[in-house]
Design a protein around this motif. Structure first.
Motif, PDB file in Angstrom:
ATOM      1  N   THR A 118     -13.912 -49.380 -85.193  1.00  0.00           N
ATOM      2  CA  THR A 118     -15.170 -48.688 -84.940  1.00  0.00           C
ATOM      3  C   THR A 118     -15.044 -47.811 -83.698  1.00  0.00           C
ATOM      4  O   THR A 118     -14.221 -48.065 -82.818  1.00  0.00           O
ATOM      5  N   GLY A 119     -15.883 -46.782 -83.623  1.00  0.00           N
ATOM      6  CA  GLY A 119     -15.906 -45.936 -82.452  1.00  0.00           C
ATOM      7  C   GLY A 119     -14.902 -44.795 -82.496  1.00  0.00           C
ATOM      8  O   GLY A 119     -14.100 -44.678 -83.429  1.00  0.00           O
ATOM      9  N   PRO A 120     -14.918 -43.951 -81.478  1.00  0.00           N
ATOM     10  CA  PRO A 120     -14.088 -42.741 -81.482  1.00  0.00           C
ATOM     11  C   PRO A 120     -12.593 -42.982 -81.369  1.00  0.00           C
ATOM     12  O   PRO A 120     -11.808 -42.076 -81.651  1.00  0.00           O
ATOM     13  N   PHE A 121     -12.182 -44.188 -80.972  1.00  0.00           N
ATOM     14  CA  PHE A 121     -10.756 -44.456 -80.794  1.00  0.00           C
ATOM     15  C   PHE A 121     -10.178 -45.345 -81.896  1.00  0.00           C
ATOM     16  O   PHE A 121      -9.084 -45.884 -81.760  1.00  0.00           O
ATOM     17  N   ALA A 122     -10.936 -45.465 -82.984  1.00  0.00           N
ATOM     18  CA  ALA A 122     -10.450 -46.191 -84.153  1.00  0.00           C
ATOM     19  C   ALA A 122      -9.396 -45.346 -84.872  1.00  0.00           C
ATOM     20  O   ALA A 122      -9.549 -44.134 -85.018  1.00  0.00           O
ATOM     21  N   HIS A 123      -8.348 -45.989 -85.327  1.00  0.00           N
ATOM     22  CA  HIS A 123      -7.241 -45.297 -85.986  1.00  0.00           C
ATOM     23  C   HIS A 123      -7.715 -44.546 -87.220  1.00  0.00           C
ATOM     24  O   HIS A 123      -7.246 -43.441 -87.517  1.00  0.00           O
ATOM     25  N   GLU A 136       4.938 -52.561 -81.700  1.00  0.00           N
ATOM     26  CA  GLU A 136       4.844 -51.718 -82.882  1.00  0.00           C
ATOM     27  C   GLU A 136       3.386 -51.557 -83.289  1.00  0.00           C
ATOM     28  O   GLU A 136       2.522 -52.341 -82.900  1.00  0.00           O
ATOM     29  N   GLY A 137       3.116 -50.564 -84.111  1.00  0.00           N
ATOM     30  CA  GLY A 137       1.773 -50.333 -84.609  1.00  0.00           C
ATOM     31  C   GLY A 137       1.181 -49.056 -84.068  1.00  0.00           C
ATOM     32  O   GLY A 137       1.331 -48.740 -82.878  1.00  0.00           O
ATOM     33  N   GLU A 138       0.507 -48.311 -84.928  1.00  0.00           N
ATOM     34  CA  GLU A 138      -0.067 -47.027 -84.546  1.00  0.00           C
ATOM     35  C   GLU A 138      -1.541 -47.123 -84.196  1.00  0.00           C
ATOM     36  O   GLU A 138      -2.139 -46.125 -83.819  1.00  0.00           O
ATOM     37  N   PHE A 139      -2.144 -48.303 -84.312  1.00  0.00           N
ATOM     38  CA  PHE A 139      -3.578 -48.425 -84.070  1.00  0.00           C
ATOM     39  C   PHE A 139      -3.867 -49.217 -82.802  1.00  0.00           C
ATOM     40  O   PHE A 139      -3.096 -50.086 -82.384  1.00  0.00           O
ATOM     41  N   LEU A 140      -5.008 -48.889 -82.186  1.00  0.00           N
ATOM     42  CA  LEU A 140      -5.465 -49.566 -80.979  1.00  0.00           C
ATOM     43  C   LEU A 140      -5.899 -50.989 -81.318  1.00  0.00           C
ATOM     44  O   LEU A 140      -6.533 -51.229 -82.346  1.00  0.00           O
ATOM     45  N   THR A 141      -5.574 -51.937 -80.435  1.00  0.00           N
ATOM     46  CA  THR A 141      -5.942 -53.328 -80.657  1.00  0.00           C
ATOM     47  C   THR A 141      -6.744 -53.882 -79.487  1.00  0.00           C
ATOM     48  O   THR A 141      -6.554 -53.473 -78.335  1.00  0.00           O
ATOM     49  N   HIS A 200      -9.124 -58.291 -61.436  1.00  0.00           N
ATOM     50  CA  HIS A 200      -8.511 -57.216 -62.235  1.00  0.00           C
ATOM     51  C   HIS A 200      -7.682 -57.749 -63.393  1.00  0.00           C
ATOM     52  O   HIS A 200      -7.805 -57.279 -64.534  1.00  0.00           O
ATOM     53  N   ASN A 201      -6.822 -58.703 -63.124  1.00  0.00           N
ATOM     54  CA  ASN A 201      -5.962 -59.235 -64.187  1.00  0.00           C
ATOM     55  C   ASN A 201      -6.763 -59.911 -65.295  1.00  0.00           C
ATOM     56  O   ASN A 201      -6.429 -59.801 -66.479  1.00  0.00           O
ATOM     57  N   ARG A 202      -7.802 -60.600 -64.898  1.00  0.00           N
ATOM     58  CA  ARG A 202      -8.609 -61.323 -65.870  1.00  0.00           C
ATOM     59  C   ARG A 202      -9.315 -60.365 -66.831  1.00  0.00           C
ATOM     60  O   ARG A 202      -9.487 -60.665 -68.018  1.00  0.00           O
ATOM     61  N   VAL A 203      -9.702 -59.201 -66.356  1.00  0.00           N
ATOM     62  CA  VAL A 203     -10.326 -58.209 -67.228  1.00  0.00           C
ATOM     63  C   VAL A 203      -9.334 -57.740 -68.290  1.00  0.00           C
ATOM     64  O   VAL A 203      -9.677 -57.620 -69.468  1.00  0.00           O
ATOM     65  N   HIS A 204      -8.112 -57.476 -67.877  1.00  0.00           N
ATOM     66  CA  HIS A 204      -7.090 -57.095 -68.855  1.00  0.00           C
ATOM     67  C   HIS A 204      -6.914 -58.190 -69.907  1.00  0.00           C
ATOM     68  O   HIS A 204      -6.779 -57.894 -71.106  1.00  0.00           O
ATOM     69  N   ARG A 205      -6.904 -59.438 -69.481  1.00  0.00           N
ATOM     70  CA  ARG A 205      -6.751 -60.552 -70.423  1.00  0.00           C
ATOM     71  C   ARG A 205      -7.957 -60.661 -71.341  1.00  0.00           C
ATOM     72  O   ARG A 205      -7.831 -60.987 -72.519  1.00  0.00           O
ATOM     73  N   TRP A 206      -9.145 -60.419 -70.809  1.00  0.00           N
ATOM     74  CA  TRP A 206     -10.373 -60.545 -71.596  1.00  0.00           C
ATOM     75  C   TRP A 206     -10.421 -59.496 -72.703  1.00  0.00           C
ATOM     76  O   TRP A 206     -10.789 -59.792 -73.831  1.00  0.00           O
ATOM     77  N   VAL A 207     -10.031 -58.267 -72.384  1.00  0.00           N
ATOM     78  CA  VAL A 207     -10.026 -57.206 -73.401  1.00  0.00           C
ATOM     79  C   VAL A 207      -8.934 -57.467 -74.431  1.00  0.00           C
ATOM     80  O   VAL A 207      -9.141 -57.310 -75.635  1.00  0.00           O
ATOM     81  N   GLY A 208      -7.778 -57.887 -73.962  1.00  0.00           N
ATOM     82  CA  GLY A 208      -6.690 -58.219 -74.864  1.00  0.00           C
ATOM     83  C   GLY A 208      -6.102 -57.007 -75.577  1.00  0.00           C
ATOM     84  O   GLY A 208      -6.361 -55.855 -75.230  1.00  0.00           O
ATOM     85  N   GLY A 209      -5.298 -57.267 -76.589  1.00  0.00           N
ATOM     86  CA  GLY A 209      -4.669 -56.183 -77.337  1.00  0.00           C
ATOM     87  C   GLY A 209      -3.796 -55.323 -76.453  1.00  0.00           C
ATOM     88  O   GLY A 209      -2.992 -55.817 -75.670  1.00  0.00           O
ATOM     89  N   HIS A 210      -3.975 -54.014 -76.549  1.00  0.00           N
ATOM     90  CA  HIS A 210      -3.151 -53.100 -75.765  1.00  0.00           C
ATOM     91  C   HIS A 210      -3.407 -53.185 -74.267  1.00  0.00           C
ATOM     92  O   HIS A 210      -2.589 -52.684 -73.476  1.00  0.00           O
TER      93      HIS A 210
END
Length: 290
Positions: A118-123, A136-141, A200-210
């Motif tokens: 969903t949204g403007p950054f969806a593959h 690997e992978g061409e889509f945002l996670t 800061h690090n915890r935010v990166h972990r919370w979002v996850g994926g890329h």
């Protein structure tokens, strides 16, 4: 003339559209992926026997300030009225936040591949293909909040714990630094489990994926996250005007484990060859609004 970086929650519909459109155009030009590659190249852990300037190092704040400025200037070459908004993750703490709306960052990744749909950054919308990554992978996670092993975003108390420390940084100037604002806000600890990640690090972990690791710039929320980190650095400076604004003042000597592995206040930071001292303030460049 200084411009104002706003809280993403206060952006108008038009401001959201202009920011997103500029990011998408930067991506189409190929310039966005240059920022991803830069962050991958300079994401050096303190276990590596080479210079660190972006993470696990005193120059964490000034390096990312310059990185943000370079990105913001690239956006403004497309639309001079665009600025990078910030995400106050101590307040907007839910996947239901307006941040994750269809007109800004888009939503969570689907299971099990965590693909953002969903949204403007969806593959599927064709404008956001991952080209520079360590996976690997061409889509945002994304994996907001890690539902299978939940983790929460930092709280105001977590931020206060960092802001209250009057020392900018302390030896050994890496992820093991036991005190100091820099490491407390960057968020490296000796704890185990979920408590290992702070601020800061915890935010990166919370979002996850890329958002995990050096390729985190692939998720545009990276910029909103780091704009808030930059704002918190500004708040720390205002709270501790008598503290040394950057440490170490002098390079570690040859007998130090950090010899030639970190930059002191008046040493150049690659890739721009600018000293941390030149980035200790942002007066005349930008301000932060509500």
């Amino acid at each position: 003339m200084a411009h104002t970086r706003k809280n993403q929650s206060s952006l108008s519909r038009a401001e959201r559209r202009r920011f997103v459109d500029a990011v998408l155009k930067l991506k189409r030009r190929g310039e966005y992926d240059e920022f991803v590659r830069t962050h991958i190249d300079y994401y050096v852990s303190d276990g590596d026997e080479r210079l660190r300037v972006a993470h696990m190092t005193p120059s964490f704040f000034p390096w990312h300030r310059r990185f943000l400025l370079e990105f913001e200037r690239a956006l403004q070459r497309i639309d001079s009225g665009v600025t990078v908004p910030y995400w106050d993750w101590t307040k907007d703490r839910s996947p239901a936040s307006s941040l994750w709306g269809e007109d800004l960052m888009g939503g969570n990744g689907r299971g099990p591949d965590r693909k953002v749909t969903t949204g403007p950054f969806a593959h599927r919308n064709g404008g956001w293909v991952i080209k520079e990554s360590i996976t690997e992978g061409e889509f945002l996670t994304r994996d907001l909040g890690r539902p299978r092993d939940p983790i929460g975003l930092p709280t105001p108390r977590d931020v206060a714990w960092a802001l209250d420390d009057p020392r900018y940084d302390v030896a050994p100037w890496d992820s093991r630094a036991p005190q100091g604002f820099r490491n407390k806000l960057e968020g490296w600890t000796s704890a185990t489990g979920k408590e290992r990640w702070r601020n800061h690090n915890r935010v990166h972990r919370w979002v996850g994926g890329h958002m995990l690791g050096g390729a985190s710039v692939n998720d545009p929320v990276f910029w909103l996250h780091h704009a808030f980190v930059d704002l918190l650095w500004d708040r720390w400076q205002r709270r501790h005007p008598r503290s040394a604004p950057y440490l170490p003042a002098r390079p570690p000597g040859p007998r130090s484990s950090q010899y030639r592995r970190i930059v002191a206040r008046h040493e150049p930071m690659p890739p721009w060859d600018v000293e941390p001292d030149a980035l200790l303030g942002h007066k005349g460049l930008y301000t932060y609004g509500g």
